[in-house]
Write a protein that holds these residues in place. Sequence first.
Motif, mmCIF file in Angstrom:
data_model
loop_
_atom_site.group_PDB
_atom_site.id
_atom_site.type_symbol
_atom_site.label_atom_id
_atom_site.label_comp_id
_atom_site.label_asym_id
_atom_site.label_seq_id
_atom_site.Cartn_x
_atom_site.Cartn_y
_atom_site.Cartn_z
ATOM 1 N N PRO A 134 1.714 -8.509 7.729
ATOM 2 C CA PRO A 134 3.081 -8.999 7.596
ATOM 3 C C PRO A 134 3.431 -9.260 6.127
ATOM 4 N N ASN A 135 4.675 -9.022 5.786
ATOM 5 C CA ASN A 135 5.204 -9.327 4.453
ATOM 6 C C ASN A 135 6.727 -9.352 4.571
ATOM 7 N N GLU A 136 7.216 -10.400 5.203
ATOM 8 C CA GLU A 136 8.656 -10.512 5.468
ATOM 9 C C GLU A 136 9.498 -10.494 4.202
ATOM 10 N N ALA A 137 9.001 -11.105 3.122
ATOM 11 C CA ALA A 137 9.783 -11.131 1.879
ATOM 12 C C ALA A 137 10.004 -9.721 1.341
ATOM 13 N N ASP A 170 -2.103 -8.713 -15.511
ATOM 14 C CA ASP A 170 -2.129 -10.144 -15.221
ATOM 15 C C ASP A 170 -1.207 -10.507 -14.059
ATOM 16 N N VAL A 171 -0.058 -9.841 -13.950
ATOM 17 C CA VAL A 171 0.846 -10.062 -12.815
ATOM 18 C C VAL A 171 0.192 -9.559 -11.530
ATOM 19 N N TYR A 172 -0.470 -8.417 -11.603
ATOM 20 C CA TYR A 172 -1.024 -7.744 -10.427
ATOM 21 C C TYR A 172 -2.317 -8.379 -9.907
ATOM 22 N N TRP A 185 -8.101 -5.993 9.911
ATOM 23 C CA TRP A 185 -7.367 -4.736 9.916
ATOM 24 C C TRP A 185 -5.894 -5.032 9.679
ATOM 25 N N LEU A 186 -5.253 -4.138 8.946
ATOM 26 C CA LEU A 186 -3.854 -4.347 8.556
ATOM 27 C C LEU A 186 -3.009 -3.121 8.855
ATOM 28 N N ASP A 187 -1.769 -3.389 9.245
ATOM 29 C CA ASP A 187 -0.775 -2.341 9.461
ATOM 30 C C ASP A 187 0.058 -2.188 8.197
ATOM 31 N N VAL A 188 0.667 -1.029 8.042
ATOM 32 C CA VAL A 188 1.671 -0.840 6.999
ATOM 33 C C VAL A 188 2.919 -0.244 7.628
ATOM 34 N N THR A 189 4.049 -0.607 7.058
ATOM 35 C CA THR A 189 5.310 0.023 7.439
ATOM 36 C C THR A 189 5.753 0.895 6.279
ATOM 37 N N TRP A 190 6.305 2.023 6.605
ATOM 38 C CA TRP A 190 6.895 2.918 5.614
ATOM 39 C C TRP A 190 8.394 2.714 5.701
ATOM 40 N N MET A 191 8.997 2.467 4.549
ATOM 41 C CA MET A 191 10.448 2.314 4.490
ATOM 42 C C MET A 191 10.979 3.334 3.498
ATOM 43 N N GLN A 192 12.172 3.850 3.767
ATOM 44 C CA GLN A 192 12.746 4.828 2.848
ATOM 45 C C GLN A 192 14.222 4.570 2.635
ATOM 46 N N ALA A 193 14.700 5.045 1.505
ATOM 47 C CA ALA A 193 16.112 4.931 1.154
ATOM 48 C C ALA A 193 16.536 6.208 0.439
ATOM 49 N N ASP A 194 17.834 6.482 0.505
ATOM 50 C CA ASP A 194 18.395 7.653 -0.165
ATOM 51 C C ASP A 194 18.975 7.253 -1.508
ATOM 52 N N LEU A 195 18.957 8.187 -2.434
ATOM 53 C CA LEU A 195 19.594 8.043 -3.742
ATOM 54 C C LEU A 195 20.624 9.144 -3.888
ATOM 55 N N GLU A 222 -6.166 -12.149 -4.026
ATOM 56 C CA GLU A 222 -5.813 -13.191 -3.066
ATOM 57 C C GLU A 222 -4.972 -12.744 -1.884
ATOM 58 N N THR A 223 -4.472 -11.520 -1.893
ATOM 59 C CA THR A 223 -3.553 -11.100 -0.831
ATOM 60 C C THR A 223 -3.942 -9.742 -0.271
ATOM 61 N N THR A 224 -3.215 -9.365 0.763
ATOM 62 C CA THR A 224 -3.351 -8.022 1.326
ATOM 63 C C THR A 224 -2.134 -7.158 0.973
ATOM 64 N N VAL A 225 -1.308 -7.614 0.043
ATOM 65 C CA VAL A 225 -0.130 -6.858 -0.381
ATOM 66 C C VAL A 225 -0.537 -5.489 -0.900
ATOM 67 N N THR A 226 -1.644 -5.426 -1.640
ATOM 68 C CA THR A 226 -2.207 -4.166 -2.102
ATOM 69 C C THR A 226 -3.555 -3.967 -1.429
ATOM 70 N N PHE A 227 -3.930 -2.740 -1.207
ATOM 71 C CA PHE A 227 -5.233 -2.462 -0.622
ATOM 72 C C PHE A 227 -6.313 -2.300 -1.688
ATOM 73 N N GLU A 228 -5.968 -2.434 -2.959
ATOM 74 C CA GLU A 228 -7.003 -2.419 -3.986
ATOM 75 C C GLU A 228 -7.850 -3.670 -3.811
ATOM 76 N N THR A 229 -9.149 -3.531 -4.045
ATOM 77 C CA THR A 229 -10.057 -4.675 -3.893
ATOM 78 C C THR A 229 -10.652 -5.132 -5.217
ATOM 79 N N GLU A 230 -10.510 -4.329 -6.265
ATOM 80 C CA GLU A 230 -10.969 -4.688 -7.604
ATOM 81 C C GLU A 230 -9.773 -4.602 -8.552
ATOM 82 N N VAL A 231 -9.633 -5.596 -9.404
ATOM 83 C CA VAL A 231 -8.540 -5.597 -10.373
ATOM 84 C C VAL A 231 -8.798 -4.508 -11.409
#
Length: 180
Positions: A129-132, A23-25, A158-168, A31-40
């Motif tokens: 874009p997804n500044e948040a 339900d959250v997803y 068409w949409l771009d993606v950025t890859w971000m990484q962090a160390d643990l 409604e968005t392009t945050v995920t590339f899934e097209t079917e819930v």
Amino acid sequence: MSSARQEPVTRPATPEDAAGCRDVYAPYVRETTVTFETEVPDVEEFAGRITRALEHHDWLVAELDGRVLGYAYAGPVKERAAYRWSCEVSVYLAPEARGNGLGRALYRELFTRLEARGFRRLLAIITLPNEASVALHRALGFRESGRLERIGFKHGRWLDVTWMQADLGPDPLAPPAPPD
């Protein structure tokens, strides 16, 4: 009489949380392009995703009064053994739960748990874009490590993606014990 504001509880997910997570997803898919899934995904698929994540990584939910307000999880970056110290992470929040630090709290708890399991690299793949989302990840120590241009097509563009990484971990260069 004081009316203390109740705070969401963060806890490990179970397959029984599948409907709440779905339900959250669902609005992100529809409604968005945050995920590339097209079917819930259906509840059964979500339960399977939670089960698979819990086998080697983790999945947390934040709930209030029995309702899932958000979740964060980790999964494999790639299947090859050399990637076993790295994982991809994601966080999703219900609209009314955004902007109150819940995403940050879920991620912090997730990262602590992943570090304890031996993981040393976190990867987030963010549709632009997804500044948040970029700001959240930067605030938690992620840095941009790559960009794929026009890699996905959704909602007529068409949409771009950025890859971000962090160390643990205390020393990200030290050879770790294999994750459990």
